[in-house]
Design a protein around this motif. Structure first.
Motif, PDB file in Angstrom:
ATOM      1  N   ALA A   1       0.859  -1.192   0.000  1.00  0.00           N
ATOM      2  CA  ALA A   1       0.000   0.000   0.000  1.00  0.00           C
ATOM      3  C   ALA A   1       0.893   1.238   0.000  1.00  0.00           C
ATOM      4  CB  ALA A   1      -0.916   0.015   1.216  1.00  0.00           C
TER       5      ALA A   1
ATOM      6  N   ASP B   1      -3.996   0.135   6.512  1.00  0.00           N
ATOM      7  CA  ASP B   1      -2.697   0.071   5.839  1.00  0.00           C
ATOM      8  C   ASP B   1      -1.554   0.730   6.608  1.00  0.00           C
ATOM      9  OD1 ASP B   1      -3.569  -1.401   3.640  1.00  0.00           O
ATOM     10  OD2 ASP B   1      -4.364   0.395   2.684  1.00  0.00           O
TER      11      ASP B   1
ATOM     12  N   PRO C   1      -7.551   9.257  -3.904  1.00  0.00           N
ATOM     13  CA  PRO C   1      -8.557   8.628  -3.033  1.00  0.00           C
ATOM     14  C   PRO C   1      -8.229   8.959  -1.581  1.00  0.00           C
ATOM     15  CG  PRO C   1      -7.021   6.963  -3.867  1.00  0.00           C
ATOM     16  CD  PRO C   1      -6.611   8.273  -4.490  1.00  0.00           C
ATOM     17  N   THR C   2      -9.178   9.592  -0.904  1.00  0.00           N
ATOM     18  CA  THR C   2      -8.833  10.294   0.328  1.00  0.00           C
ATOM     19  C   THR C   2      -9.540   9.748   1.565  1.00  0.00           C
ATOM     20  OG1 THR C   2      -8.302  12.317  -0.853  1.00  0.00           O
ATOM     21  CG2 THR C   2      -8.983  12.570   1.433  1.00  0.00           C
ATOM     22  N   GLY C   3      -8.776   9.704   2.667  1.00  0.00           N
ATOM     23  CA  GLY C   3      -9.323   9.328   3.968  1.00  0.00           C
ATOM     24  C   GLY C   3      -8.976  10.402   4.975  1.00  0.00           C
ATOM     25  N   ASN C   4      -7.723  10.374   5.421  1.00  0.00           N
ATOM     26  CA  ASN C   4      -7.256  11.316   6.441  1.00  0.00           C
ATOM     27  C   ASN C   4      -6.719  12.617   5.826  1.00  0.00           C
ATOM     28  OD1 ASN C   4      -7.347  11.463   9.194  1.00  0.00           O
ATOM     29  ND2 ASN C   4      -5.599  10.123   9.559  1.00  0.00           N
ATOM     30  N   PHE C   5      -6.816  12.745   4.514  1.00  0.00           N
ATOM     31  CA  PHE C   5      -6.407  13.937   3.775  1.00  0.00           C
ATOM     32  C   PHE C   5      -4.887  14.168   3.773  1.00  0.00           C
ATOM     33  CE2 PHE C   5      -6.863  18.353   2.162  1.00  0.00           C
ATOM     34  CZ  PHE C   5      -7.940  18.201   1.306  1.00  0.00           C
ATOM     35  N   GLY C   6      -4.122  13.112   4.034  1.00  0.00           N
ATOM     36  CA  GLY C   6      -2.672  13.273   4.047  1.00  0.00           C
ATOM     37  C   GLY C   6      -2.080  13.255   2.643  1.00  0.00           C
ATOM     38  N   ASN C   7      -2.502  12.269   1.858  1.00  0.00           N
ATOM     39  CA  ASN C   7      -1.938  12.081   0.537  1.00  0.00           C
ATOM     40  C   ASN C   7      -2.263  13.282  -0.362  1.00  0.00           C
ATOM     41  OD1 ASN C   7      -0.611  10.713  -1.468  1.00  0.00           O
ATOM     42  ND2 ASN C   7      -2.152   9.120  -1.731  1.00  0.00           N
TER      43      ASN C   7
ATOM     44  N   SER D   1      -9.633   1.768   4.045  1.00  0.00           N
ATOM     45  CA  SER D   1      -8.639   2.765   4.445  1.00  0.00           C
ATOM     46  C   SER D   1      -9.153   4.183   4.260  1.00  0.00           C
ATOM     47  CB  SER D   1      -7.351   2.567   3.655  1.00  0.00           C
ATOM     48  OG  SER D   1      -6.868   1.262   3.875  1.00  0.00           O
TER      49      SER D   1
ATOM     50  N   HIS E   1      -9.870   1.235  -3.593  1.00  0.00           N
ATOM     51  CA  HIS E   1      -9.578   2.640  -3.274  1.00  0.00           C
ATOM     52  C   HIS E   1      -9.284   3.426  -4.554  1.00  0.00           C
ATOM     53  CE1 HIS E   1      -8.719   0.247   0.276  1.00  0.00           C
ATOM     54  NE2 HIS E   1      -8.964   1.319   1.011  1.00  0.00           N
TER      55      HIS E   1
ATOM     56  N   THR F   1      -3.384   3.645  -4.639  1.00  0.00           N
ATOM     57  CA  THR F   1      -2.883   3.553  -3.271  1.00  0.00           C
ATOM     58  C   THR F   1      -2.683   2.136  -2.737  1.00  0.00           C
ATOM     59  OG1 THR F   1      -5.163   3.975  -2.600  1.00  0.00           O
ATOM     60  CG2 THR F   1      -3.634   5.835  -2.527  1.00  0.00           C
ATOM     61  N   ALA F   2      -3.232   1.137  -3.424  1.00  0.00           N
ATOM     62  CA  ALA F   2      -3.026  -0.225  -2.905  1.00  0.00           C
ATOM     63  C   ALA F   2      -2.991  -1.246  -4.035  1.00  0.00           C
ATOM     64  CB  ALA F   2      -4.119  -0.599  -1.910  1.00  0.00           C
TER      65      ALA F   2
HETATM   66  C1  LIG Z   1      -4.427   5.428   3.766  1.00  0.00           C
HETATM   67  C2  LIG Z   1      -5.044   5.074   2.483  1.00  0.00           C
HETATM   68  C3  LIG Z   1      -5.838   5.981   1.775  1.00  0.00           C
HETATM   69  C4  LIG Z   1      -6.157   7.355   2.300  1.00  0.00           C
HETATM   70  O1  LIG Z   1      -5.036   8.184   2.366  1.00  0.00           O
HETATM   71  P1  LIG Z   1      -5.047   9.498   3.286  1.00  0.00           P
HETATM   72  O2  LIG Z   1      -3.681  10.029   3.229  1.00  0.00           O
HETATM   73  O3  LIG Z   1      -5.432   9.025   4.656  1.00  0.00           O
HETATM   74  O4  LIG Z   1      -6.082  10.406   2.716  1.00  0.00           O
HETATM   75  C5  LIG Z   1      -6.331   5.589   0.541  1.00  0.00           C
HETATM   76  N1  LIG Z   1      -6.090   4.377   0.045  1.00  0.00           N
HETATM   77  C6  LIG Z   1      -5.358   3.455   0.707  1.00  0.00           C
HETATM   78  C7  LIG Z   1      -5.160   2.114   0.107  1.00  0.00           C
HETATM   79  C8  LIG Z   1      -4.795   3.780   1.933  1.00  0.00           C
HETATM   80  O5  LIG Z   1      -4.050   2.875   2.591  1.00  0.00           O
END
Ligand SMILES: *Cc1c(COP(=O)(O)O)cnc(C)c1O
Length: 493
Positions: free
Chosen positions: A105, A140, A260-266, A315, A394, A420-421
């Motif tokens: 990932a 991840d 593709p966003t979760g915690n908005f880091g990427n 994720s 994702h 991302t994965a």
């Molecule tokens: C962590 C993760 C995300 C989200 O990334 P953020 O930086 O948290 O927005 C998306 N896809 C995968 C597979 C991840 O592991």
């Protein structure tokens, strides 16, 4: 230097910001200014050279050898390809494969570097023998952090994950980690509860003091830590260089990026790259059914009081996107008082509303969209049919949002999709998209089926995982987390 998003703490050096993980009184560290790196300066350089250059700009307090040492992880000793982040042509898209590291990932891109950065940074901590790294994971980050910090001298690492919120493969990856300094704990709650519990520990002065007496300091491997975000800037520059080299981008022309966003880091790392001068036209934030960010960009209200969905892209099952605070800091004109108020509202009321000016700037910087579960399967199916390319769920969310964006805007700018994965981390969902009749109840059989059907190979880190011994601890409730870490780390001395 680095400052707090809430204007509540003295400026810190890079080493201090990384060692602390987050602002001890609440808030996140952000660079006071963005160094400029022009694409013309860097044409033809290697990934490690690019990494070195970016580290040096942001961490002038680091010895040069440390930046060199850290950049050297981006080779085929750590990654399963010579190019750690290849830009693959899939139709009119450039898919930036960020999953060739040991845990399959994109988290590896940063978490293989973080132990080097943190090792150097720890020198600023006085009266400390050991750093305890606390990690909340939606799947991840946990394994990538465990791999990065496994048996690293002077560190202990404990990972918390939602008991029913991660995939079979993700859970097995984490619980089979056999480091002398690694602990893995399932939590009876969702990711947001894990993350809040960990953040509260960071903000708890009594607990901090108790651990200090034992010469232990806390730090974080989550993307609240600047040392996690920094390495993520590198690959957006790398994508641009590859786009030019393969003549998909004319020199100086802008590209779009979908994340593709979760915690908005990427996506924040991409935003920072743009601030540094990388020619990015539109930044597109893709969410799954937990579409709190899409709603924010439409309405200017961030509201986490809503149902939480467990989706096929676990994720991204997040309602409190930690790094969004850093983004709002920039688009609100770096107004720490405003940020402090909004984030207290979020904690007390579960929502906050930004002013019209901040919303306008946010919308100018980022376009947002989302995909539901049916969209994900449809996109996995159609991309496989048309291009024989296998998307993980994702990345499929990102492709769906990209397709919507093109339809609505007519924008034909070359677009990079952050992938991302590896699809093998989510074999069952991927099979549901491309060959539902092949699905079995056993996820490990599903991996092998996916391999047979697509001809793609199973990443090394996932091979033989099912037969490994597991070391996970018993599940705990979120409120038991502070007690657990005290029991484990302060009683052994
Ligand atoms: C962590 C993760 C995300 C989200 O990334 P953020 O930086 O948290 O927005 C998306 N896809 C995968 C597979 C991840 O592991």
């Amino acid at each position: 230097m680095y400052e707090s998003t809430r204007g509540n703490y003295p400026d810190q050096t890079g080493r201090e910001a990384i060692a602390l993980g987050m602002v001890p009184v609440g808030g996140l560290f952000v660079p006071k200014e963005f160094p400029k790196i022009h694409w013309e300066e860097i044409r033809g350089i290697s990934y490690p050279e690019l990494a070195q250059l970016i580290f040096k700009h942001y961490l002038p307090d680091f010895p040069e050898e440390k930046c060199v040492e850290t950049s050297e992880i981006y080779t085929n000793k750590v990654f399963d390809t010579d190019n750690p982040a290849p830009l693959v042509k899939v139709g009119d898209m450039g898919v930036l494969e960020l999953w060739h590291g040991p845990t399959a990932a994109f988290k590896d891109m940063a978490l293989q570097a973080l132990p080097h950065l943190l090792g150097e940074s720890m020198q600023v901590l006085t009266h400390t023998d050991e750093v305890l790294i606390l990690v909340a994971t939606s799947g991840d980050t946990g394994k990538a952090a465990l791999e990065g910090f496994k048996n690293v001298k002077g560190t202990e690492i404990m990972v918390f994950y939602p008991e029913h919120g991660v995939s079979t493969v993700q859970e097995q990856q984490m619980t089979t980690t056999d480091g002398a300094n690694t602990k893995v704990v399932p939590v009876t709650g969702n990711f947001d509860q894990c993350q809040s519990a960990v953040k509260e520990i960071f903000g708890n002065p009594d607990l901090r003091d108790k651990f200090k007496e034992q010469r232990i300091a806390f730090s974080s491997a989550n993307s609240i830590n600047w040392g996690r975000l920094l390495p993520q800037i590198i690959y957006y520059y790398w994508a641009y260089l590859q786009g030019m080299d393969s003549q998909r981008i004319r020199p100086g022309e802008k590209m779009n990026v979908v994340v593709p966003t979760g915690n908005f880091g990427n996506i924040l790392a991409a935003y920072y790259a743009k601030e540094m001068g990388l020619p990015i036209n539109n930044l597109i934030c893709a969410s799954n059914e937990n579409n709190v960010l899409t709603d924010f960009f439409n309405q200017g209200v961030y509201n986490r009081n809503r149902p939480f969905f467990v989706t096929s892209s676990p994720s991204m099952d997040i309602l409190i996107s930690s790094n969004f605070e850093r983004f709002l800091y920039e688009v609100s004109g770096r107004d720490g008082a405003k940020i402090g108020k909004w984030y207290h509202d979020l904690q007390d009321l579960g929502e906050f509303t930004v002013d019209a000016d901040t919303l306008a700037k946010a919308r100018k910087a980022v376009t947002a969209g989302w995909a539901d579960e049916a969209d994900v399967l449809r996109v996995i199916q159609s991309v496989y049919k048309e291009y024989s390319y296998v998307l993980d769920p994702h990345t499929a969310v990102a492709v769906k949002v990209y397709q919507d964006y093109v339809k609505e805007s007519g924008d034909n700018t070359f677009t990079v999709i952050a992938s991302t994965a590896s699809p093998f981390k989510f074999a069952k969902t991927v099979l549901e998209g491309i060959e539902p009749s092949a699905i079995t109840d056993d996820e490990w059989t599903n991996l092998r089926k996916l391999k047979e059907i697509t001809g793609w190979s199973i990443p090394k880190g996932l091979q033989g995982l099912e037969d490994k011994e597991t070391f996970g601890l018993e599940p705990v409730r979120p409120e038991e987390i502070p007690g657990l870490i005290q029991k484990v780390y302060t009683s052994k001395r």
